[in-house]
Design a protein around this motif. Structure first.
Motif, PDB file in Angstrom:
ATOM      1  N   UNK A  16     120.860   4.666 -56.731  1.00 12.60           N
ATOM      2  CA  UNK A  16     120.203   5.299 -57.212  1.00 12.60           C
ATOM      3  C   UNK A  16     119.557   6.580 -55.441  1.00 12.60           C
ATOM      4  N   UNK A  17     118.743   5.671 -54.608  1.00 10.90           N
ATOM      5  CA  UNK A  17     118.172   6.188 -53.771  1.00 10.90           C
ATOM      6  C   UNK A  17     119.097   6.780 -52.444  1.00 10.90           C
ATOM      7  N   UNK A  18     120.611   5.905 -52.545  1.00 11.19           N
ATOM      8  CA  UNK A  18     121.458   6.293 -51.768  1.00 11.19           C
ATOM      9  C   UNK A  18     121.428   8.133 -51.284  1.00 11.19           C
ATOM     10  N   UNK A  19     121.384   8.366 -52.364  1.00 11.12           N
ATOM     11  CA  UNK A  19     121.991  10.008 -52.174  1.00 11.12           C
ATOM     12  C   UNK A  19     120.706  10.734 -52.078  1.00 11.12           C
ATOM     13  N   UNK A  20     120.059  10.426 -51.338  1.00  7.41           N
ATOM     14  CA  UNK A  20     118.453  10.384 -51.316  1.00  7.41           C
ATOM     15  C   UNK A  20     117.772  10.600 -49.448  1.00  7.41           C
ATOM     16  N   UNK A  21     118.556   9.090 -49.088  1.00  6.74           N
ATOM     17  CA  UNK A  21     118.427   8.516 -47.484  1.00  6.74           C
ATOM     18  C   UNK A  21     118.920   9.143 -46.794  1.00  6.74           C
ATOM     19  N   UNK A  22     118.159   9.404 -45.741  1.00  7.86           N
ATOM     20  CA  UNK A  22     119.074   9.699 -44.027  1.00  7.86           C
ATOM     21  C   UNK A  22     119.599   8.811 -43.614  1.00  7.86           C
ATOM     22  N   UNK A  23     119.955   8.773 -42.456  1.00 11.31           N
ATOM     23  CA  UNK A  23     120.854   7.520 -41.352  1.00 11.31           C
ATOM     24  C   UNK A  23     120.646   6.185 -41.504  1.00 11.31           C
ATOM     25  N   UNK A  24     118.911   7.056 -40.733  1.00 12.89           N
ATOM     26  CA  UNK A  24     118.420   5.868 -40.457  1.00 12.89           C
ATOM     27  C   UNK A  24     117.393   4.860 -41.463  1.00 12.89           C
ATOM     28  N   UNK A  25     117.600   5.837 -42.892  1.00 10.92           N
ATOM     29  CA  UNK A  25     116.690   4.843 -43.819  1.00 10.92           C
ATOM     30  C   UNK A  25     117.937   3.761 -44.018  1.00 10.92           C
ATOM     31  N   UNK A  26     118.854   4.333 -44.917  1.00  4.54           N
ATOM     32  CA  UNK A  26     119.739   3.374 -44.767  1.00  4.54           C
ATOM     33  C   UNK A  26     119.921   2.609 -44.404  1.00  4.54           C
ATOM     34  N   UNK A  27     120.705   2.747 -42.904  1.00  2.00           N
ATOM     35  CA  UNK A  27     120.475   1.815 -41.687  1.00  2.00           C
ATOM     36  C   UNK A  27     119.316   0.963 -41.886  1.00  2.00           C
ATOM     37  N   UNK A  28     118.412   1.296 -41.927  1.00  3.74           N
ATOM     38  CA  UNK A  28     116.851  -0.313 -42.259  1.00  3.74           C
ATOM     39  C   UNK A  28     117.144  -0.871 -43.485  1.00  3.74           C
ATOM     40  N   UNK A  29     117.642  -0.318 -43.952  1.00  3.72           N
ATOM     41  CA  UNK A  29     117.740  -0.925 -45.275  1.00  3.72           C
ATOM     42  C   UNK A  29     119.048  -1.863 -45.566  1.00  3.72           C
ATOM     43  N   UNK A  30     119.539  -2.186 -44.470  1.00  4.23           N
ATOM     44  CA  UNK A  30     121.161  -3.070 -44.307  1.00  4.23           C
ATOM     45  C   UNK A  30     120.215  -3.943 -43.925  1.00  4.23           C
ATOM     46  N   UNK A  31     119.428  -3.820 -42.970  1.00  5.18           N
ATOM     47  CA  UNK A  31     118.820  -5.121 -42.694  1.00  5.18           C
ATOM     48  C   UNK A  31     117.876  -5.739 -43.053  1.00  5.18           C
ATOM     49  N   UNK A  32     117.425  -5.886 -44.457  1.00  4.77           N
ATOM     50  CA  UNK A  32     115.990  -6.188 -45.045  1.00  4.77           C
ATOM     51  C   UNK A  32     116.975  -7.451 -45.972  1.00  4.77           C
TER      52      UNK A  32
END
Lengths: 325, 557
Positions: B273-289
């Motif tokens: 569900x967080x996909x819909x409230x994230x911005x691009x940098x948060x999303x990008x950071x998440x892919x690296x975790x």
């Protein structure tokens, strides 16, 4: 000095009263001339750009590196079309509602909270603690919105601090997507502005409170007034003029409070409640190269601000006998 | 004292003469400074950057670089009206705007095979396609052609696809590679049931969608069904390339099925569900975790991949996949369109360039193999080594250095290479044009567990998991979605409107409660039909007809 003597004689002999006043205050007037020039150059001359709102503005290259003002004239004129487009777009009602609602909520909350904080800080006797509270309370003001919103977005995430706190206290059973709740967005916006701005805004009120004659407080104490009565009958009336003045000034900027939080924390789920006029201009004006629409919206906002400011001023004058202008 | 002052004046005279002598020795290439504006927000290089210093020393060219800060439309609008143009600039997606504003210099008469042979050879392969609608060439593209690479194969994956965490395949015992969306989600569900948390103790997220509303990078929310459908991907325009009839429809059956599948997965807890409230940098950071198991995205947007490999968990890296909605359907994922030119991409000279001949000479020099090797590989012996067969390779320290940003700032010219002509493909000595494309280096970077994975499935490189189509199946004018529309026209407004509509409705559809999907879809289609899509269709049809006429005229010459 001889020139000034000659001028002085002339004015004394034949000058009108107005000329005499101006001559007597000549140094003060000279001091204000730089400021006047500054305002005229940066606030009034750019108003000539308002012609863009009545055209279909397309930037064109100028000849070999010079600024060519004729670019503002050699455009297609469309009269009031841009304004018609703005007012007739179906989002217009919604974005005006959002902008006003959030600004009014901000205004009321920030005034009440700042005044309360100022009074509470004033009533404190421990000096060091007082200073500490003051410093801590106005520190958030110095954070940029991007940093503040990143922090908040992190705290409100599904495994962030707020959800964990509420779960541990038993208030909610599973994490809630706070940033995805459209109806909560206005409240969220108000809370964020309150957290960021209360400390800073309270400084003005603190200054006003400290201007109240301490003799009045002593007299009231002798007469037997308690703490709360002193606040109610001395402090509040004492700063009522300041509160009113600041309120009127803030009403003037009612339309300008709708960008940072909405842009950084708004998303597809909350658009219906988060989109303000600034975001609309970003998407449909500057974002697709439609500078004319952006300028038209700017004019609309300015006109609305002036109307609101003068109305508030008038109302205040009639009701409370306090005018700003 | 007199003797001292005499000695001092003698020393000063000698110093002056030496200065004169050194100046005399270097009259062939006087130093010149070009102001270069980059339309992307790149990092400025360090002061002591050795590549730019080498360019200064050998070619005499100093680049005064300026990078975009903030909104491109604002900055360019201001630049055009102020009359203060740089000497060179790159288009960075705003080529149409720059051409229309008239600040770019036409180059087709200046670039001749006699004066600038390397540059001409670089541009001549698609010379006609480089022309804008008025017949002039304004931009020298960043990647125009491949050298020595007939089947255009590359080592890196530059496209869009569905990404799957390698650990899913490893831990489930190397099952068959999924080819349909259902199989893909099945694997993710199985893995999540067995392993709810990763090696760091964080909960896994099954599928992540980049959906920041006002960001053009949110195509992972809007596009995937176009690829799954087995049709040519064209942004929702269904074009008949014979008659140029355009039908604009992004609410097709394929879209219905795709979002319905996502809705089911959401209700099962796979879609985050967080996909819909994230911005691009948060999303990008998440892919690296190392917490995401699957997503749809373009490799050029996943900047942080490779991070988990560095942290010692290479199994949390991803492989790209091509999927379809139905079993056995042909899908078009590896899209060879990037090399197709449209005259609006690349770098160019402005009309106020202080020395166009010198600038073109500089670019011509950059097009030689010698300088391309310096720009993309570095200095031989320092940044790369040559083995006895002439193949370039990197030692372990050199490879480690490449991922160090501070080292990169002083030793690589990534700013210039983002805009200058690139010698794609292979050099005449058989080496790939850049170290990232050299297969031995690329696979040398992978951990043993990843190489094992490749072995198991009989692939030699990651991207072979994606179905690849033959090149040359698309007509010259494809894709219709990239044709320019007039600024401020109704068509552009409609584009923004459907973008907004999707930002609001697609998350709603994916997060729909049990059983409400169909009613919501009907509402969504109703909202969509209120848009003035006819205006958009007409505008695209016009653009297609005009462009085709242009291409025909150029061919006829």
């Amino acid at each position: 000095m001889r020139l000034s003597e000659t001028i002085q004689e002339r004015i004394a002999a034949r000058g009108s009263r107005r000329m005499k006043v101006v001559w007597n205050q000549r140094e003060l007037i000279l001091l204000t001339i730089p400021y006047i020039l500054f305002f005229v150059t940066f606030n009034y001359i750019p108003l000539l750009g308002w012609v863009m709102a009545f055209q279909n503005f397309r930037p064109k290259a100028t000849t070999k590196g010079t600024i060519d003002l004729s670019v503002f004239i050699n455009q297609k004129w469309v009269g009031l079309d841009n304004f018609k487009y703005l007012f007739s777009s179906e989002q217009f009602g919604r974005i005006m509602r959002n902008t006003f609602a959030m600004s009014v909520m901000n205004l009321i909350t920030s005034t009440i909270l700042s005044v309360t904080l100022a009074i509470l800080i004033n009533e404190m006797s421990a000096r060091r603690f007082k200073k500490a509270v003051q410093t801590i309370s106005y520190l958030p003001h110095f954070l940029s919105w991007i940093i503040a919103c990143s922090l908040i977005s992190n705290m409100l995430s599904l495994d962030g601090a707020i959800n964990r706190l509420l779960q541990n206290c038993g208030i909610i059973s599973s994490p809630v997507l706070w940033l995805g709740q459209p109806k909560l967005f206005w409240l969220l916006n108000t809370l964020i502005h309150a957290w960021k701005g209360t400390g800073w805004n309270s400084i003005m009120y603190l200054a006003a409170i400290s201007a109240i004659d301490p003799g009045i407080y002593e007299a009231a104490q002798i007469d037997g007034a308690g703490r709360w009565q002193r606040v109610k009958y001395i402090t509040l009336p004492g700063i009522s003029q300041t509160i009113l003045m600041l309120l009127i000034m803030n009403i003037g900027s009612l339309m300008n409070q709708g960008f940072d939080v909405q842009y950084l924390l708004g998303n597809g789920l909350t658009t219906a409640y988060a989109e303000t006029i600034d975001i609309y201009v970003l998407k449909y004006g500057v974002g697709i190269g439609n500078y004319s629409l952006a300028t038209a919206t700017g004019i609309f906002k300015s006109v609305l601000c002036i109307v609101l400011l003068f109305s508030a001023n008038r109302v205040s004058g009639k009701l409370f006998d306090e005018r700003l202008i | 004292m007199k003797t001292w002052s005499r000695i001092l004046s003698l020393v000063l005279c000698v110093a002056l003469c030496m200065g004169c002598v050194s100046a005399l020795a270097d009259t062939t290439l006087e130093p010149i400074t070009f102001k270069f504006f980059f339309g992307n927000s790149l990092q400025a290089p360090a002061e002591d950057n050795k590549i730019y210093k080498l360019i200064q020393d050998e070619l005499g060219v100093t680049l005064d670089m300026e990078f975009l800060v903030g909104s491109a439309t604002e900055k360019l609008g201001l630049m055009v009206v102020s009359g203060d143009y740089p000497d060179m600039m790159d288009a960075a997606g705003n080529g149409e705007y720059l051409i229309n504003s008239g600040i770019m210099m036409p180059l087709e008469t200046l670039v001749t095979p006699e004066a600038y042979p390397n540059l001409y050879e670089y541009m001549s392969l698609q010379w006609d396609q480089l022309k804008a609608s008025d017949g002039h060439i304004y931009f020298i593209p960043n990647d125009n052609r491949e050298y020595n690479n007939e089947d255009s194969h590359s080592v890196r994956f530059f496209d869009k696809g569905f990404w799957l965490c390698k650990d899913v395949l490893i831990k489930l015992g190397y099952p068959e590679i999924p080819t349909t969306l259902d199989e893909y989600f099945d694997l993710i569900e199985q893995y999540m049931a067995l392993y709810p948390t990763n090696a760091y103790g964080q909960k896994f997220v099954g599928f992540e969608i980049m959906s920041e509303a006002n960001n053009w990078r949110s195509f992972p929310l809007r596009e995937p069904w176009m690829y799954l459908s087995g049709e040519w991907v064209d942004g929702g325009y269904h074009v008949d390339y014979d008659t140029f009839e355009v039908k604009f429809d992004r609410t097709t059956d394929d879209a219905y099925r795709y979002y319905k599948k996502l809705n089911e997965e959401y209700l099962k807890g796979i879609v985050d569900p967080e996909s819909f409230v994230e911005n691009f940098s948060e999303y990008n950071a998440k892919t690296a975790t190392g917490t995401i198991l699957g997503m749809y995205d373009a490799s050029w947007q996943l900047w942080k991949l490779g991070n988990q490999r560095k942290l010692g968990h290479p199994e949390y890296e991803f492989i790209p996949l091509s999927l379809s909605l139905d079993e056995g359907e042909e899908v078009f994922f590896r899209n060879p369109v990037p090399l197709r030119q449209n005259g609006r991409d690349g770098m160019g000279l402005t009309i106020t360039c202080k020395d166009p001949a010198r600038a073109l000479q500089f670019l011509d020099a950059l097009c030689t193999e010698k300088w391309q090797k310096i720009l993309f590989w570095g200095i031989e012996g320092e940044d790369y080594m040559v083995d006895e067969n002439g193949l370039f390779y990197l030692t372990d320290e050199q490879l480690a250095q490449r991922s160090d940003e501070t080292w990169g700032s002083s030793n690589t010219a990534t700013q210039l290479t983002s805009a200058c002509p690139k010698h794609l493909g292979f050099y005449s000595d058989g080496n790939a044009y850049t170290w990232e494309e050299q297969l031995s280096v690329y696979n040398g970077n992978l951990a043993p567990i990843e190489l094992e994975l490749l072995d198991h499935y009989g692939k030699s490189v990651d991207h072979q998991f994606v179905a690849s189509n033959g090149y040359g199946i698309y007509p010259d004018i494809y894709p219709a979605k990239d044709l320019p529309l007039e600024d401020g026209s109704i068509a552009k407004i409609v584009k923004q409107e459907f973008w907004d509509l999707e930002s609001v409705w697609l998350p709603k559809l994916i997060m729909a409660e049990e059983g409400t999907y169909d009613t919501l879809w009907a509402e969504y289609v109703a909202e969509y039909s209120k848009l003035n899509t006819a205006a958009l269709e007409d505008a695209v049809h016009e653009a297609l007809v005009t462009k085709q006429a242009q291409l025909d005229a150029l061919k006829a010459k």
